[in-house]
Design an enzyme around this catalytic site. Structure first.
Site, PDB file in Angstrom:
ATOM      1  N   GLN A  33       0.816  -1.216   0.000  1.00 23.23           N
ATOM      2  CA  GLN A  33       0.000   0.000   0.000  1.00 23.23           C
ATOM      3  C   GLN A  33       0.849   1.266   0.000  1.00 23.23           C
ATOM      4  O   GLN A  33       0.515   2.264   0.636  1.00 23.23           O
ATOM      5  CB  GLN A  33      -0.939  -0.016   1.211  1.00 23.23           C
ATOM      6  N   CYS A  34       1.922   1.245  -0.734  1.00 20.80           N
ATOM      7  CA  CYS A  34       2.873   2.352  -0.790  1.00 20.80           C
ATOM      8  C   CYS A  34       2.745   3.048  -2.141  1.00 20.80           C
ATOM      9  O   CYS A  34       2.331   2.433  -3.130  1.00 20.80           O
ATOM     10  CB  CYS A  34       4.284   1.773  -0.616  1.00 20.80           C
ATOM     11  N   GLY A  35       3.119   4.289  -2.191  1.00 23.31           N
ATOM     12  CA  GLY A  35       3.122   5.009  -3.456  1.00 23.31           C
ATOM     13  C   GLY A  35       4.081   4.409  -4.475  1.00 23.31           C
ATOM     14  O   GLY A  35       3.935   4.610  -5.670  1.00 23.31           O
TER      15      GLY A  35
END
Length: 185
Positions: A54-56
């Site tokens: 769930q990271c950019g």
């Protein structure tokens, strides 16, 4: 006197064993809960990455890492993914959920391991080794450590350095490894 000699011998033994350590001497648990010796990757080049769902950086990195695995692996090269929830709590899911997500969303075929800590007191021994060897400690998701066929860390890059930027470094080491293997035949 005897105990002092024993202590000196034990310290010497411990330091000599530490010198023989390399990345491939460790054992880790894979994403499905099985103990795996990293020795099985010795002789190959490995790109070790602390990943998060769930990271950019997730989309770009997973796509590029899978493409790299597809292009160069699995005989001379492997991406090795280590989920980590230490940075921004961006890997909150269970190993099973992570495994399903990366396979479904990105078609990941490279080896994935259990969720670990990569920094601090509770850091996994593999990451302690990577950090000590490179003098570079992860401060976010998608740190990349390039490990040579001998288990020594070649280089490390943070998440702002794309997989495409480091691809030439990886390709060159893989090419040298293939040529060396041909010469050995």
């Amino acid at each position: 006197m005897y105990s002092a000699l024993c202590l000196i011998f034990l310290l010497f033994l411990a330091s000599s064993l530490q010198k023989d350590r390399d990345f491939y001497t460790f054992q880790v648990v894979n994403i499905r809960g099985k103990l795996v010796s990293l020795e099985k990757y010795r002789g190959s080049v490995s790109l070790v990455v602390n990943v998060a769902s769930q990271c950019g950086y997730t989309e770009g990195h997973y796509k590029a890492l899978q493409q790299l695995q597809r292009d160069l692996g699995p005989y001379h090269f492997n991406v090795l993914g280590f989920p980590c929830n230490q940075f921004g709590h961006q890997e909150p899911d269970t190993e099973r959920e992570i495994d399903l997500f990366v396979r479904k969303q990105y078609g990941v075929t490279f080896p994935m391991f259990s969720k670990i800590a990569v920094t601090g007191i509770g850091a996994n021994n593999v990451y302690k080794y990577l950090t000590e060897s490179s003098n570079k400690e992860p401060d976010w998701n998608f740190w990349k450590y390039l490990v040579g066929p001998d288990g020594k860390v070649v280089n490390a890059w943070g998440p702002t350095v794309s997989v495409e930027e480091i691809r030439p470094h990886i390709t060159e080491i893989v090419r040298k490894r293939i040529l060396k293997k041909k010469d050995e035949l």
